[in-house]
Design a protein around this motif. Sequence first.
Motif, mmCIF file in Angstrom:
data_model
loop_
_atom_site.group_PDB
_atom_site.id
_atom_site.type_symbol
_atom_site.label_atom_id
_atom_site.label_comp_id
_atom_site.label_asym_id
_atom_site.label_seq_id
_atom_site.Cartn_x
_atom_site.Cartn_y
_atom_site.Cartn_z
ATOM 1 N N VAL A 318 0.833 -1.206 0.000
ATOM 2 C CA VAL A 318 0.000 0.000 0.000
ATOM 3 C C VAL A 318 0.865 1.252 0.000
ATOM 4 O O VAL A 318 0.665 2.180 -0.792
ATOM 5 N N THR A 319 1.849 1.272 0.894
ATOM 6 C CA THR A 319 2.731 2.438 1.004
ATOM 7 C C THR A 319 3.479 2.710 -0.297
ATOM 8 O O THR A 319 3.555 3.853 -0.769
ATOM 9 N N HIS A 320 4.021 1.665 -0.896
ATOM 10 C CA HIS A 320 4.844 1.853 -2.085
ATOM 11 C C HIS A 320 3.997 2.229 -3.294
ATOM 12 O O HIS A 320 4.443 3.015 -4.139
ATOM 13 N N LEU A 321 2.774 1.725 -3.386
ATOM 14 C CA LEU A 321 1.889 2.176 -4.469
ATOM 15 C C LEU A 321 1.596 3.667 -4.350
ATOM 16 O O LEU A 321 1.576 4.385 -5.351
ATOM 17 N N ILE A 322 1.367 4.116 -3.128
ATOM 18 C CA ILE A 322 1.115 5.548 -2.913
ATOM 19 C C ILE A 322 2.343 6.362 -3.276
ATOM 20 O O ILE A 322 2.253 7.428 -3.900
ATOM 21 N N GLU A 323 3.512 5.840 -2.922
ATOM 22 C CA GLU A 323 4.749 6.559 -3.253
ATOM 23 C C GLU A 323 5.022 6.541 -4.754
ATOM 24 O O GLU A 323 5.757 7.406 -5.259
ATOM 25 N N PHE A 324 4.451 5.584 -5.460
ATOM 26 C CA PHE A 324 4.556 5.561 -6.919
ATOM 27 C C PHE A 324 3.508 6.458 -7.566
ATOM 28 O O PHE A 324 3.359 6.467 -8.796
ATOM 29 N N ASP A 325 2.752 7.185 -6.729
ATOM 30 C CA ASP A 325 1.752 8.174 -7.169
ATOM 31 C C ASP A 325 0.500 7.549 -7.784
ATOM 32 O O ASP A 325 -0.169 8.167 -8.611
ATOM 33 N N TYR A 326 0.154 6.343 -7.377
ATOM 34 C CA TYR A 326 -1.128 5.787 -7.810
ATOM 35 C C TYR A 326 -2.244 6.456 -7.013
ATOM 36 O O TYR A 326 -2.085 6.736 -5.821
ATOM 37 N N PRO A 327 -3.395 6.721 -7.635
ATOM 38 C CA PRO A 327 -4.511 7.363 -6.933
ATOM 39 C C PRO A 327 -4.975 6.517 -5.751
ATOM 40 O O PRO A 327 -4.925 5.284 -5.795
ATOM 41 N N GLU A 328 -5.431 7.176 -4.710
ATOM 42 C CA GLU A 328 -5.849 6.473 -3.500
ATOM 43 C C GLU A 328 -6.974 5.480 -3.786
ATOM 44 O O GLU A 328 -7.016 4.397 -3.195
ATOM 45 N N ARG A 329 -7.896 5.839 -4.684
ATOM 46 C CA ARG A 329 -9.002 4.941 -4.974
ATOM 47 C C ARG A 329 -8.507 3.666 -5.649
ATOM 48 O O ARG A 329 -9.005 2.569 -5.376
ATOM 49 N N PHE A 330 -7.505 3.789 -6.522
ATOM 50 C CA PHE A 330 -6.925 2.619 -7.176
ATOM 51 C C PHE A 330 -6.286 1.700 -6.141
ATOM 52 O O PHE A 330 -6.484 0.476 -6.164
ATOM 53 N N VAL A 331 -5.527 2.283 -5.215
ATOM 54 C CA VAL A 331 -4.862 1.495 -4.175
ATOM 55 C C VAL A 331 -5.911 0.793 -3.313
ATOM 56 O O VAL A 331 -5.772 -0.390 -2.987
ATOM 57 N N GLN A 332 -6.958 1.511 -2.968
ATOM 58 C CA GLN A 332 -8.031 0.937 -2.151
ATOM 59 C C GLN A 332 -8.667 -0.267 -2.837
ATOM 60 O O GLN A 332 -8.915 -1.292 -2.206
ATOM 61 N N ASP A 333 -8.923 -0.157 -4.136
ATOM 62 C CA ASP A 333 -9.529 -1.268 -4.877
ATOM 63 C C ASP A 333 -8.558 -2.435 -5.013
ATOM 64 O O ASP A 333 -8.970 -3.606 -4.983
ATOM 65 N N GLN A 334 -7.277 -2.142 -5.195
ATOM 66 C CA GLN A 334 -6.281 -3.202 -5.342
ATOM 67 C C GLN A 334 -6.234 -4.102 -4.103
ATOM 68 O O GLN A 334 -6.125 -5.325 -4.222
ATOM 69 N N VAL A 335 -6.300 -3.491 -2.924
ATOM 70 C CA VAL A 335 -6.148 -4.276 -1.702
ATOM 71 C C VAL A 335 -7.490 -4.701 -1.108
ATOM 72 O O VAL A 335 -7.530 -5.423 -0.106
ATOM 73 N N GLY A 336 -8.597 -4.252 -1.699
ATOM 74 C CA GLY A 336 -9.909 -4.714 -1.253
ATOM 75 C C GLY A 336 -10.388 -4.105 0.043
ATOM 76 O O GLY A 336 -11.067 -4.767 0.821
ATOM 77 N N HIS A 337 -10.055 -2.832 0.267
ATOM 78 C CA HIS A 337 -10.552 -2.141 1.454
ATOM 79 C C HIS A 337 -11.901 -1.500 1.152
ATOM 80 O O HIS A 337 -12.072 -0.864 0.107
ATOM 81 N N GLU A 338 -12.822 -1.662 2.074
ATOM 82 C CA GLU A 338 -14.148 -1.059 1.879
ATOM 83 C C GLU A 338 -14.097 0.447 2.056
ATOM 84 O O GLU A 338 -14.810 1.188 1.388
ATOM 85 N N TYR A 339 -13.226 0.899 2.970
ATOM 86 C CA TYR A 339 -13.159 2.322 3.277
ATOM 87 C C TYR A 339 -11.758 2.863 3.001
ATOM 88 O O TYR A 339 -10.753 2.199 3.278
ATOM 89 N N ALA A 340 -11.712 4.083 2.504
ATOM 90 C CA ALA A 340 -10.421 4.712 2.215
ATOM 91 C C ALA A 340 -9.621 4.936 3.490
ATOM 92 O O ALA A 340 -8.387 4.921 3.473
#
Length: 374
Positions: A318-340
């Motif tokens: 999660v941390t490294h995707l964010i540091e790679f500048d992926y949008p928060e919603r994309f990261v949330q969907d990738q890991v299957g979190h219901e809430y941001a």
Amino acid sequence: MSSGVGLPGAAHLMLADGVVHLDPETAVFEAMLEGWARQQRARFLDWDGTIKPRLALIRRFADFTNEYPWQWQPAEVDAFMNSLRDRRPTFAASTGRSYQNALRMFCCYVTDARYGWPVKCFESFGQAPVQILHEWNTIGHSSEYEGDSERRPLTYDEVQALFDAADGRVEDIRARRRKGALAAMRDAVLLKTVYAYGLRRQEAVRLDLHDLRRNPKAPSYGRFGAIFIRYGKSSKGGPPKRRTVFTVPEFDWVVELLDHYIEEIRPLASPGKHPALWITERLSRISMRRLDEAFETARTMAGLPEELNLHCLRHSYVTHLIEFDYPERFVQDQVGHEYASTTAIYSGVSDEYRNRLVQRSLKSRYSDLWGTSS
């Protein structure tokens, strides 16, 4: 209010009329536990993961108090929780709350007139159960995150050290000409896959070959363009959640690893038609415990802190995707979190990344000044 007719767990369904028990207190208590189990099963709660641990806790509390539910008082909750903290100084607030919630729910069940236990207990013992957990003797939920503060995402160097150690274990076993090289190779690829897709333990071990998916938008990845998760974390009473996790360019090194594992390593175990992606030497699906052991072995060999566990690889993803500048919603969907907010708790971006954000903001706001100074 009369007891519910046919309600799962009702007292009149759990205790036959006219039957005289040699030990009536124990008989009623056991009937309460079985009734509560039935009530929870009627709500489609999981037996092993939810109902069974709750029943064990109620028995543990009853053993501690040496009393039955119709005799319990709020002071016993205080004594029980204090004893847990005295025996284990690191006892987490989140664990304590889960214990208190289970006790509260059991008390809600046995004090609910619709189930008939208050009347049954009063007729049999002259006492009725009461709710013993209230706002003033339970843990308040004042913070979103109450886990171990020392558990954190791994740095890039720590991830590399972990994987180097996993690979080094393979070479060490080979050099000593000992058994286990095949399992060690599997474990090394498995750990890297957990990180490359941000998987939970169950999601990783339950992967089958047919869960590997092509992504039409990334044809160069072939059958490793995405993986289909069929056993994601479920909501209480619901089935496992499903999602598709895409292979991202920053982690596309996993494509070659998975291809080599499936084509060269996995066949050496002679899996036949077994569908599991990760096969043991005994031709069974790898267990979550074995996955934990694989991480712990690599962690020890890499000299990493003991508080880091397998789930920290998911935090790292999660941390490294964010540091790679992926949008928060994309990261949330990738890991299957219901809430941001859950995804935000998982992230722990580095100072270097935050400095890049500050510099980017400065350049945007003071572009003219920034240009002349550079």
